[in-house]
Design a protein around this motif. Structure first.
Motif, PDB file in Angstrom:
ATOM      1  N   VAL A 168       0.922  -1.266  -0.119  1.00  0.00           N
ATOM      2  CA  VAL A 168       0.020   0.104  -0.030  1.00  0.00           C
ATOM      3  C   VAL A 168       1.024   1.422  -0.212  1.00  0.00           C
ATOM      4  CG1 VAL A 168      -1.926  -1.163   1.293  1.00  0.00           C
ATOM      5  CG2 VAL A 168      -0.102   0.140   2.451  1.00  0.00           C
ATOM      6  N   LYS A 169       0.352   2.360  -0.496  1.00  0.00           N
ATOM      7  CA  LYS A 169       0.968   3.639  -0.214  1.00  0.00           C
ATOM      8  C   LYS A 169      -0.422   4.577  -0.515  1.00  0.00           C
ATOM      9  CE  LYS A 169       4.315   6.946  -2.174  1.00  0.00           C
ATOM     10  NZ  LYS A 169       5.184   7.471  -3.141  1.00  0.00           N
ATOM     11  N   ASN A 170      -0.522   5.325   0.557  1.00  0.00           N
ATOM     12  CA  ASN A 170      -1.626   6.460   0.557  1.00  0.00           C
ATOM     13  C   ASN A 170      -3.019   5.875   0.152  1.00  0.00           C
ATOM     14  OD1 ASN A 170       0.272   8.469   1.312  1.00  0.00           O
ATOM     15  ND2 ASN A 170       0.620   9.131  -0.799  1.00  0.00           N
ATOM     16  N   GLU A 171      -3.275   4.762   0.872  1.00  0.00           N
ATOM     17  CA  GLU A 171      -4.745   3.991   0.485  1.00  0.00           C
ATOM     18  C   GLU A 171      -5.716   4.648   1.457  1.00  0.00           C
ATOM     19  OE1 GLU A 171      -5.292   2.910  -2.113  1.00  0.00           O
ATOM     20  OE2 GLU A 171      -3.495   2.188  -2.994  1.00  0.00           O
ATOM     21  N   GLU A 172      -5.766   5.528   2.036  1.00  0.00           N
ATOM     22  CA  GLU A 172      -6.912   5.821   3.189  1.00  0.00           C
ATOM     23  C   GLU A 172      -8.185   5.858   2.446  1.00  0.00           C
ATOM     24  OE1 GLU A 172      -5.993   9.665   4.925  1.00  0.00           O
ATOM     25  OE2 GLU A 172      -6.567  10.740   3.254  1.00  0.00           O
ATOM     26  N   ARG A 173      -8.269   6.068   1.193  1.00  0.00           N
ATOM     27  CA  ARG A 173      -9.822   6.016   0.809  1.00  0.00           C
ATOM     28  C   ARG A 173     -10.302   4.809   0.547  1.00  0.00           C
ATOM     29  NH1 ARG A 173     -10.766   8.585  -5.470  1.00  0.00           N
ATOM     30  NH2 ARG A 173     -12.957   7.819  -5.615  1.00  0.00           N
ATOM     31  N   THR A 218      -3.221   5.891   6.198  1.00  0.00           N
ATOM     32  CA  THR A 218      -3.166   4.455   5.818  1.00  0.00           C
ATOM     33  C   THR A 218      -2.696   3.573   6.717  1.00  0.00           C
ATOM     34  OG1 THR A 218      -2.847   4.925   3.591  1.00  0.00           O
ATOM     35  CG2 THR A 218      -2.101   2.563   4.230  1.00  0.00           C
ATOM     36  N   LYS A 219      -1.681   3.806   7.322  1.00  0.00           N
ATOM     37  CA  LYS A 219      -0.859   3.265   8.532  1.00  0.00           C
ATOM     38  C   LYS A 219      -1.909   2.917   9.613  1.00  0.00           C
ATOM     39  CE  LYS A 219       3.967   3.655   7.534  1.00  0.00           C
ATOM     40  NZ  LYS A 219       5.486   3.968   7.899  1.00  0.00           N
ATOM     41  N   GLU A 220      -2.497   4.158  10.242  1.00  0.00           N
ATOM     42  CA  GLU A 220      -3.376   4.026  11.232  1.00  0.00           C
ATOM     43  C   GLU A 220      -4.533   3.318  10.918  1.00  0.00           C
ATOM     44  OE1 GLU A 220      -0.639   7.277  11.499  1.00  0.00           O
ATOM     45  OE2 GLU A 220      -1.841   6.563  10.060  1.00  0.00           O
ATOM     46  N   ILE A 221      -5.231   3.498   9.730  1.00  0.00           N
ATOM     47  CA  ILE A 221      -6.167   2.377   9.405  1.00  0.00           C
ATOM     48  C   ILE A 221      -5.874   0.897   9.505  1.00  0.00           C
ATOM     49  CG2 ILE A 221      -7.732   1.837   7.352  1.00  0.00           C
ATOM     50  CD1 ILE A 221      -7.790   4.642   6.533  1.00  0.00           C
ATOM     51  N   ALA A 222      -4.651   0.500   8.955  1.00  0.00           N
ATOM     52  CA  ALA A 222      -4.403  -0.665   8.949  1.00  0.00           C
ATOM     53  C   ALA A 222      -4.119  -1.222  10.564  1.00  0.00           C
ATOM     54  CB  ALA A 222      -3.041  -0.988   8.268  1.00  0.00           C
ATOM     55  N   GLU A 223      -3.767  -0.272  11.223  1.00  0.00           N
ATOM     56  CA  GLU A 223      -3.727  -0.736  12.749  1.00  0.00           C
ATOM     57  C   GLU A 223      -4.808  -1.108  13.388  1.00  0.00           C
ATOM     58  OE1 GLU A 223      -1.682   2.721  14.341  1.00  0.00           O
ATOM     59  OE2 GLU A 223       0.463   1.873  13.548  1.00  0.00           O
ATOM     60  N   CYS A 224      -5.982  -0.414  12.990  1.00  0.00           N
ATOM     61  CA  CYS A 224      -7.247  -0.446  13.433  1.00  0.00           C
ATOM     62  C   CYS A 224      -7.550  -1.782  13.289  1.00  0.00           C
ATOM     63  CB  CYS A 224      -8.339   0.418  12.892  1.00  0.00           C
ATOM     64  SG  CYS A 224      -7.984   1.909  13.608  1.00  0.00           S
ATOM     65  N   PHE A 225      -7.095  -2.679  12.010  1.00  0.00           N
ATOM     66  CA  PHE A 225      -7.672  -3.978  11.831  1.00  0.00           C
ATOM     67  C   PHE A 225      -6.539  -5.001  12.364  1.00  0.00           C
ATOM     68  CE2 PHE A 225     -10.155  -1.334   8.859  1.00  0.00           C
ATOM     69  CZ  PHE A 225     -11.337  -2.108   8.770  1.00  0.00           C
ATOM     70  N   GLY A 226      -5.892  -4.531  13.085  1.00  0.00           N
ATOM     71  CA  GLY A 226      -4.770  -5.373  13.541  1.00  0.00           C
ATOM     72  C   GLY A 226      -3.716  -5.880  12.893  1.00  0.00           C
ATOM     73  N   ALA A 227      -3.227  -5.092  11.516  1.00  0.00           N
ATOM     74  CA  ALA A 227      -2.602  -5.555  10.981  1.00  0.00           C
ATOM     75  C   ALA A 227      -0.970  -5.632  11.249  1.00  0.00           C
ATOM     76  CB  ALA A 227      -2.535  -4.694   9.515  1.00  0.00           C
ATOM     77  N   LYS A 228      -0.036  -6.417  10.702  1.00  0.00           N
ATOM     78  CA  LYS A 228       1.210  -6.313  10.913  1.00  0.00           C
ATOM     79  C   LYS A 228       1.628  -5.572   9.785  1.00  0.00           C
ATOM     80  CE  LYS A 228       1.289 -11.099  12.924  1.00  0.00           C
ATOM     81  NZ  LYS A 228       1.570 -12.312  12.823  1.00  0.00           N
TER      82      LYS A 228
END
Length: 301
Positions: free
Chosen positions: A12-17, A44-54
């Motif tokens: 990913v890169k800048n995929e907050e949308r 993007t990273k903050e959104i991924a963290e909300c889903f428990g992503a590594k």
């Protein structure tokens, strides 16, 4: 015997949308989410963290396969599922994947890409595969899993549809995908000219509306691509370019010749029907479209 586990691996890169929609669509399907970020400056990273992503960071080097392989090297599950942030599963497809026993090594899933003007295309790609070192991505752009020629890997097609809207015009413009992709493709061909590289360059010219350049590139790619699985996609793309230029006679000749070679490839009959319709041969168009319905969606990769 327990059901095999699945790791979702993404770059990913800048995929907050789009990212949250994608990750929500696989909740309950995957045991872990691997995110390789190539330089996001948004949330993007903050959104991924909300889903428990590594989450792992990887420096972008104009090579999609290197980034993909970086992601899958962290996977701990039995299988790897690959999605892009602008892709997602509908609930029905989530259930189908949940019910699948996963006994084969490699699975083709169907990608439904939404294009401008309400048009969509469907094509099979390898997106689910056993987590083994031999299965990895190849290609700086339009990367693919390379299956060794002497491989004993088993394959199958799953009735699972992945929706993809990254080819919508506003998304392409927002991400400046066209110029980025063109630059990578031209650099790749400078290093080594291949049929697959020329095919991808032709696709890029076609998406940019440079149909004459696309035709030249497809015709150059054709003799180098006869034995590869993307040949039908190359042919239909060439036909579409001639149609865009309203050179229907040339498009129709290619259709007829290609149907003789690939009589079960649905898209050829559909394009033939469109050409007949443009030429006001309504009965011929109807016959072609009815043949499409008779064949159904082509599942052969």
């Amino acid at each position: 015997m327990s059901k095999p586990s699945i790791s979702l691996c993404m770059i990913v890169k800048n995929e907050e949308r789009f990212l949250a929609r994608c990750l929500k669509s696989v909740q309950g399907l995957v045991e872990e989410i691997i995110i390789v970020d190539t330089g996001s400056t948004d949330n993007t990273k903050e959104i991924a963290e909300c889903f428990g992503a590594k989450i792992y960071t990887f420096e972008w080097v104009n090579d999609f396969s290197k980034a993909r392989n970086e992601a899958i090297k962290y996977a701990q599950s039995d299988y790897v599922l690959v999605l892009d942030a602008d892709e997602y599963l509908e609930s029905a497809d989530q259930i189908l994947l949940l019910l699948e026993s996963l006994e084969k090594d490699i699975y083709f899933l169907s990608i439904k890409s939404f294009l401008r003007g309400g048009i969509s295309t469907i094509h099979p790609v390898i997106r689910l595969f056993r987590n083994v070192p031999e299965l990895k991505f190849f290609g700086r752009i339009h990367e693919q899993i390379i299956i060794p020629a002497d491989s004993l890997f088993t394959q199958d097609h799953l009735e699972v549809m992945i929706n993809h809207d990254g080819y919508m015009k506003d998304v392409i413009t927002e991400k400046n995908k066209e110029q980025r992709n063109l630059k990578i493709l031209l650099e790749d061909l400078e290093e080594q000219e291949t049929g697959f590289g020329l095919f991808n360059l032709g696709i890029q010219y076609k998406m940019m509306g440079q149909y004459e350049q696309a035709i030249k590139t497809f015709e150059k790619a054709f003799p180098l691509s006869m034995e590869y699985s993307y040949i039908c996609k190359l042919i239909t793309s060439l036909i579409q370019c001639y149609m865009e230029l309203e050179q229907f006679d040339k498009a129709l000749v290619i259709c007829h010749e290609s149907i003789e070679a690939y009589p079960n490839y649905t898209d050829l009959y559909y394009l033939q029907g469109q050409i007949y319709e443009s030429l006001h041969y309504i009965n011929d168009a109807s016959e072609s479209f009815n043949h499409c319905l008779k064949i159904g969606v082509c599942k052969e990769p």
